[in-house]
Enzyme design. Sequence first.
Site, short mmCIF file in Angstrom:
data_model
loop_
_atom_site.label_atom_id
_atom_site.label_comp_id
_atom_site.label_asym_id
_atom_site.label_seq_id
_atom_site.Cartn_x
_atom_site.Cartn_y
_atom_site.Cartn_z
N ILE A 165 0.83 -1.20 0.00
CA ILE A 165 0.00 0.00 0.00
C ILE A 165 0.86 1.25 0.00
CG2 ILE A 165 -1.73 1.30 1.30
CD1 ILE A 165 -2.74 -1.38 2.38
N TYR A 177 -1.11 -7.20 17.50
CA TYR A 177 -1.36 -6.42 16.29
C TYR A 177 -2.67 -5.65 16.43
CZ TYR A 177 -2.29 -5.37 11.36
OH TYR A 177 -2.58 -4.72 10.18
#
Length: 266
Positions: A13, A159
């Site tokens: 990305i 995470y």
Amino acid sequence: MPIALVTGPGSGIGRATALELAIEGYHVVAAGRSPERIELVIGAIERSGGTAEFLGLDLSSLASVRSAVARFLDSGRNLDVLVNNAGIGINRRGLTDDGFEVHFGINHLGHHLLTTGLSAAFHPGTRVVSLASAVHFRARGIDFDAVRRPIRGIGYDAYAVSKLANVLFIRELGRRHPEWDSYAVHPGLVDTPLIPRWVRLFTRSSMLTPEQGADTVVWCATSDEASGQTGHYYQRRQVTTPSLPAQDDQLALQLWERSEQWCLQP
């Protein structure tokens, strides 16, 4: 020429975002650890007619973040867009150079210091876009003692906490500085190296390309429609309701204040 700084532009990305921002007319400051990988992105930007430069940055080291901030500020330039894209996925363990659990230290704390440090170069209308994730819904809160300890096993929960921290950071940044436009973005499930191989085997047919994942990131960074909006969580170019912990203003304030204290430590 407006300037955009993108962390982690070497692949995925971040690379797609850097290329698109260059096409939109931004000079791209490509911030990351690997000059070799980032030079490939800079070459692609230059071949498309854009301009870019490398800025050394290791988000696992607060000293490295401070150095990167100082080098940019020494240039005397304003910053129009900051994209906090870099991060690590679930399959990492250990501590950062400064003693933080790696997901929290890299995905959140390094970007907290980078953003607040670079704010000296911001102006009214500067946009800050942080890559979050719908995985933040898994986190019920933040254990501020646990973020100083390494994890055991797969780092899915760690995470999730780091992604919750990303959403809370943008929420508090928007509250403190409404003169800037701040966005937390869930890009979707994107086929990037951050996704574990076993997940990709089962979901690749439904995963987005990096370019598709970058769409809302670039939209928040550049669109007139997004101008003036701040502190929200976005998906598919729309403001989306985050998890209940991500709407907790007291937790956002506590995270900010603790992060500030940790970033001030030598």
